[in-house]
Motif scaffolding. Sequence first.
Motif, mmCIF file in Angstrom:
data_model
loop_
_atom_site.group_PDB
_atom_site.id
_atom_site.type_symbol
_atom_site.label_atom_id
_atom_site.label_comp_id
_atom_site.label_asym_id
_atom_site.label_seq_id
_atom_site.Cartn_x
_atom_site.Cartn_y
_atom_site.Cartn_z
ATOM 1 N N MET A 65 33.999 49.224 35.202
ATOM 2 C CA MET A 65 33.958 48.526 33.913
ATOM 3 C C MET A 65 35.066 47.489 33.809
ATOM 4 N N VAL A 66 36.265 47.852 34.199
ATOM 5 C CA VAL A 66 37.402 46.929 34.104
ATOM 6 C C VAL A 66 37.179 45.713 34.997
ATOM 7 N N TYR A 67 36.738 45.932 36.226
ATOM 8 C CA TYR A 67 36.541 44.820 37.147
ATOM 9 C C TYR A 67 35.431 43.885 36.672
ATOM 10 N N ILE A 68 34.363 44.450 36.156
ATOM 11 C CA ILE A 68 33.266 43.617 35.642
ATOM 12 C C ILE A 68 33.727 42.801 34.441
ATOM 13 N N VAL A 69 34.486 43.417 33.559
ATOM 14 C CA VAL A 69 34.968 42.697 32.376
ATOM 15 C C VAL A 69 35.916 41.569 32.778
ATOM 16 N N ILE A 70 36.777 41.807 33.760
ATOM 17 C CA ILE A 70 37.699 40.756 34.207
ATOM 18 C C ILE A 70 36.916 39.565 34.751
ATOM 19 N N TRP A 71 35.944 39.831 35.611
ATOM 20 C CA TRP A 71 35.126 38.741 36.159
ATOM 21 C C TRP A 71 34.364 38.022 35.050
ATOM 22 N N THR A 72 33.825 38.784 34.113
ATOM 23 C CA THR A 72 33.056 38.194 33.013
ATOM 24 C C THR A 72 33.941 37.293 32.155
ATOM 25 N N ALA A 122 49.517 30.604 41.814
ATOM 26 C CA ALA A 122 50.134 31.933 41.750
ATOM 27 C C ALA A 122 49.125 33.023 42.131
ATOM 28 N N SER A 123 47.884 32.877 41.701
ATOM 29 C CA SER A 123 46.846 33.848 42.057
ATOM 30 C C SER A 123 46.589 33.840 43.553
ATOM 31 N N TRP A 124 46.562 32.664 44.144
ATOM 32 C CA TRP A 124 46.355 32.530 45.587
ATOM 33 C C TRP A 124 47.466 33.256 46.352
ATOM 34 N N LEU A 125 48.715 33.056 45.934
ATOM 35 C CA LEU A 125 49.839 33.729 46.589
ATOM 36 C C LEU A 125 49.738 35.245 46.449
ATOM 37 N N PHE A 126 49.372 35.722 45.257
ATOM 38 C CA PHE A 126 49.284 37.163 45.020
ATOM 39 C C PHE A 126 48.171 37.783 45.863
ATOM 40 N N ILE A 127 47.021 37.142 45.915
ATOM 41 C CA ILE A 127 45.920 37.675 46.718
ATOM 42 C C ILE A 127 46.313 37.720 48.193
ATOM 43 N N MET A 144 41.441 45.495 46.750
ATOM 44 C CA MET A 144 41.914 44.968 45.464
ATOM 45 C C MET A 144 41.892 43.448 45.423
ATOM 46 N N THR A 145 41.635 42.821 46.554
ATOM 47 C CA THR A 145 41.483 41.370 46.543
ATOM 48 C C THR A 145 40.240 40.964 45.746
ATOM 49 N N ILE A 146 39.228 41.828 45.676
ATOM 50 C CA ILE A 146 37.987 41.486 44.956
ATOM 51 C C ILE A 146 38.230 41.365 43.457
ATOM 52 N N PRO A 147 38.813 42.370 42.786
ATOM 53 C CA PRO A 147 39.056 42.160 41.350
ATOM 54 C C PRO A 147 40.095 41.069 41.075
ATOM 55 N N ALA A 149 40.563 38.447 42.811
ATOM 56 C CA ALA A 149 39.965 37.144 43.092
ATOM 57 C C ALA A 149 39.334 36.547 41.837
ATOM 58 N N ALA A 150 39.027 37.377 40.855
ATOM 59 C CA ALA A 150 38.476 36.861 39.595
ATOM 60 C C ALA A 150 39.446 35.880 38.952
ATOM 61 N N LEU A 151 40.729 36.185 39.007
ATOM 62 C CA LEU A 151 41.725 35.270 38.435
ATOM 63 C C LEU A 151 41.796 33.978 39.233
ATOM 64 N N LEU A 152 41.755 34.094 40.548
ATOM 65 C CA LEU A 152 41.777 32.900 41.388
ATOM 66 C C LEU A 152 40.554 32.029 41.119
ATOM 67 N N VAL A 153 39.373 32.627 41.123
ATOM 68 C CA VAL A 153 38.136 31.875 40.876
ATOM 69 C C VAL A 153 38.138 31.289 39.467
ATOM 70 N N GLY A 154 38.540 32.090 38.498
ATOM 71 C CA GLY A 154 38.549 31.626 37.113
ATOM 72 C C GLY A 154 39.500 30.469 36.889
ATOM 73 N N PHE A 155 40.735 30.617 37.351
ATOM 74 C CA PHE A 155 41.710 29.544 37.136
ATOM 75 C C PHE A 155 41.380 28.310 37.969
ATOM 76 N N ALA A 156 40.854 28.503 39.169
ATOM 77 C CA ALA A 156 40.426 27.346 39.966
ATOM 78 C C ALA A 156 39.276 26.630 39.263
ATOM 79 N N GLY A 157 38.326 27.390 38.728
ATOM 80 C CA GLY A 157 37.218 26.790 37.986
ATOM 81 C C GLY A 157 37.694 26.059 36.751
ATOM 82 N N LEU A 158 38.675 26.641 36.054
ATOM 83 C CA LEU A 158 39.234 25.976 34.878
ATOM 84 C C LEU A 158 39.960 24.687 35.265
#
Length: 184
Positions: A65-72, A122-127, A144-147, A149-158
């Motif tokens: 649930m947490v991982y899905i919500v983060i990606w969403t 920062a997300s790239w470095l952390f992953i 844990m790179t999968i959940p 990665a939501a931050l990396l994908v999200g911030f890159a998309g933004l």
Amino acid sequence: MAAAESQPVTSTTRSSGLPRFSGAVMGVLHTALGVILLFVVLVNFVNAVSRYLFGISPVGADELMVYIVIWTVMIAAIVSLILRSHINVNLLPFYTSGRARHVLHIIHDAAAILACGYATYASWLFIGRISRLGVTSMGLGIPMTIPHAALLVGFAGLTVTGAIMLIRDVLAFARNAPHAEVKS
């Protein structure tokens, strides 16, 4: 001066089909994200019923649930930036028109690019760090790179979305033309 104000794109707008197509894609994304959140509610319900009525705790349900919500949330943030429907204080742009509104949108776009670009880095470095460690989740055992990665994908998309909007707003400022907002 009313012609210089921002006008929503509707099916009657005589422009290219791209804004209408974008609006349709955003509508589909909104619906898909809503269905995904309903799935999370269903998983939560099944988790609660099985835990409290049957004494069985599904392994990894909370993590899922947490991982899905983060990606969403990260995908929804990109959609919200595209539609300019994110939470913001828009009193000043709301009461301005023409070139002043374009300047405020340009400042907003530049701030989004800077903030989200830094968060992407920062997300790239952390992953990179957690992938070298090989960390996996406790319940599901997924890397844990999968959940994260939501931050990396999200911030890159933004960041990319902010750059596209900055170009659009600079061109609208240069032409002193109303720019069409994508509406879902």
